[in-house]
Enzyme design. Structure first.
Site, mmCIF file in Angstrom:
data_model
loop_
_atom_site.group_PDB
_atom_site.id
_atom_site.type_symbol
_atom_site.label_atom_id
_atom_site.label_comp_id
_atom_site.label_asym_id
_atom_site.label_seq_id
_atom_site.Cartn_x
_atom_site.Cartn_y
_atom_site.Cartn_z
ATOM 1 N N ARG A 295 8.742 12.597 2.619
ATOM 2 C CA ARG A 295 9.650 11.916 3.533
ATOM 3 C C ARG A 295 9.960 12.861 4.676
ATOM 4 N NH1 ARG A 295 8.206 8.011 1.363
ATOM 5 N NH2 ARG A 295 9.415 6.381 0.313
ATOM 6 N N GLU B 111 11.117 7.125 11.431
ATOM 7 C CA GLU B 111 9.969 6.214 11.558
ATOM 8 C C GLU B 111 10.411 4.857 12.103
ATOM 9 O OE1 GLU B 111 8.027 6.120 7.742
ATOM 10 O OE2 GLU B 111 7.872 8.293 7.695
ATOM 11 N N HIS C 112 2.525 6.740 8.215
ATOM 12 C CA HIS C 112 2.995 6.508 6.827
ATOM 13 C C HIS C 112 2.017 5.612 6.051
ATOM 14 C CE1 HIS C 112 6.814 6.362 4.139
ATOM 15 N NE2 HIS C 112 5.722 6.236 3.406
HETATM 16 C C1 8YV Z 1 5.214 2.843 0.757
HETATM 17 C C2 8YV Z 1 5.984 5.109 -0.048
HETATM 18 O O1 8YV Z 1 4.548 2.679 1.962
HETATM 19 O O2 8YV Z 1 6.041 4.368 -2.267
HETATM 20 C C3 8YV Z 1 6.567 5.026 -1.403
HETATM 21 O O3 8YV Z 1 7.591 5.679 -1.617
HETATM 22 O O4 8YV Z 1 6.355 5.897 0.739
HETATM 23 C C4 8YV Z 1 4.897 4.233 0.350
HETATM 24 O O5 8YV Z 1 3.937 4.230 -0.660
HETATM 25 C C5 8YV Z 1 6.586 2.428 1.064
HETATM 26 O O6 8YV Z 1 7.485 2.699 0.067
HETATM 27 C C6 8YV Z 1 6.599 0.956 1.349
HETATM 28 O O7 8YV Z 1 7.816 0.540 1.826
#
Ligand code: 8YV
Length: 301
Positions: free
Chosen positions: A220, A249, A267
């Site tokens: 993150r 983002e 992302h």
């Molecule tokens: C997804 C992610 O794009 O799973 C996660 O925590 O960062 C990603 O795999 C995201 O969560 C989708 O909203």
């Protein structure tokens, strides 16, 4: 019983949802009816939770639950689930691809060819070897471990920092993030996000990584001090960075766009059809399990 959808479902989840009864979306005519939230990127903050007096569970699409106020949920005894495991290999693949691209300058080389520079300017400057390099993994969870396994096959020397040492791990443990950063060629951020890891990679950690060091972040954006990162990348304080995630983002700091030693991804860590479909199905299995049995298959600890 009403299920509230928070955020916008991406295609895999939208496809699964289209085969079901429609869910409610905010603002609700009748918030006391809501017992479950299905969160697609949130935010599920303390105010939203406070406005739903009968909320029992929050089912998250995604492994990372940083868009959910876990403390507020915990205080009310609200259960939370995520979608672990099904995306581990996919995100680890992204991390390794990004690391190789960053150290070897592949995206920059591609731009060089497309711009017609090759016949005019000749060969590119030397890049850095991935094989045999020293890699530090910050956060040796499921994804961090899968990244380490892959890079061990490149004869990399792996070290890590984690909240606590992982019993039986074959890799060297560093007691603090700065110790880890100071002893590796590339630092890979694979921690969870949220308040506990906010700016764990601060200026001191980035300075410990130093002018020869690379940063890769597939976790993150908030885990890294982004202002310090941009400054050090701009003034030669770091060799380069591969970034799949950002603090705000989809905004990417403008200064990064001009830098050839930085690889920028929107992302896409888990962005394959297989992984996203598996995440959608696991989220909905959690939802159904809660509605039928008041149980979650993959609860967040
Ligand atoms: C997804 C992610 O794009 O799973 C996660 O925590 O960062 C990603 O795999 C995201 O969560 C989708 O909203």
């Amino acid at each position: 019983m009403t299920v509230l959808l928070v955020g916008s479902p991406e295609p895999s989840l939208a496809a699964e949802l289209s085969r079901r009864e429609p869910l409610s979306s905010y603002p609700l005519p009748d918030s006391p009816a809501v017992t479950v939230i299905l969160s697609c990127g949130g935010p599920v903050d303390a105010d939203l939770i406070a406005g739903l007096p009968n909320l029992e569970a929050i089912v998250n699409f995604g492994a990372g639950v940083d868009a959910i106020d876990l403390a507020a949920a915990r205080a009310r005894g609200i259960a939370v689930s995520n979608t672990p495991d099904v995306l581990t290999d996919t995100v680890a693949d992204t991390a390794v691809g990004l690391l190789i691209d960053t150290m070897r300058g592949l995206s920059a080389a591609d731009r060089y060819v497309r711009a017609g520079h090759w016949p005019v300017r000749g060969p590119l400057r030397y890049a850095r070897d991935v094989s045999g390099s020293r890699v530090g993994i910050l956060g040796l969870g499921r994804i961090g471990s899968a990244i380490a396994t892959r890079l061990a096959a490149f004869d990399c020397t792996i070290a890590y920092h984690n909240r606590r040492p992982v019993p039986g791990s074959p890799y060297r443990y560093a007691a603090a993030p700065a110790d880890l950063a100071g002893s590796v060629d590339v630092l890979v951020v694979a921690t969870a996000g949220g308040p506990e890891t906010a700016r764990l990679v601060d200026r001191a950690v980035l300075e410990a990584l130093g002018p020869q060091g690379f940063l890769v972040n597939i976790a993150r954006g908030g885990v890294v001090d982004e202002d310090a990162l941009v400054e050090l990348l701009t003034n030669g304080g770091l060799a380069g960075a591969g970034l799949d995630v950002f603090a705000h983002e989809p905004q990417v700091p403008a200064a990064l766009l001009a830098l050839d030693n930085v690889v920028l991804l929107p992302h896409v860590g888990s962005n394959t059809a297989r992984a996203r479909t598996a995440m959608a199905r696991l989220a909905l299995r959690n939802l159904d399990e809660w509605l039928a049995h008041r149980r979650l298959l993959t609860p967040v600890a």
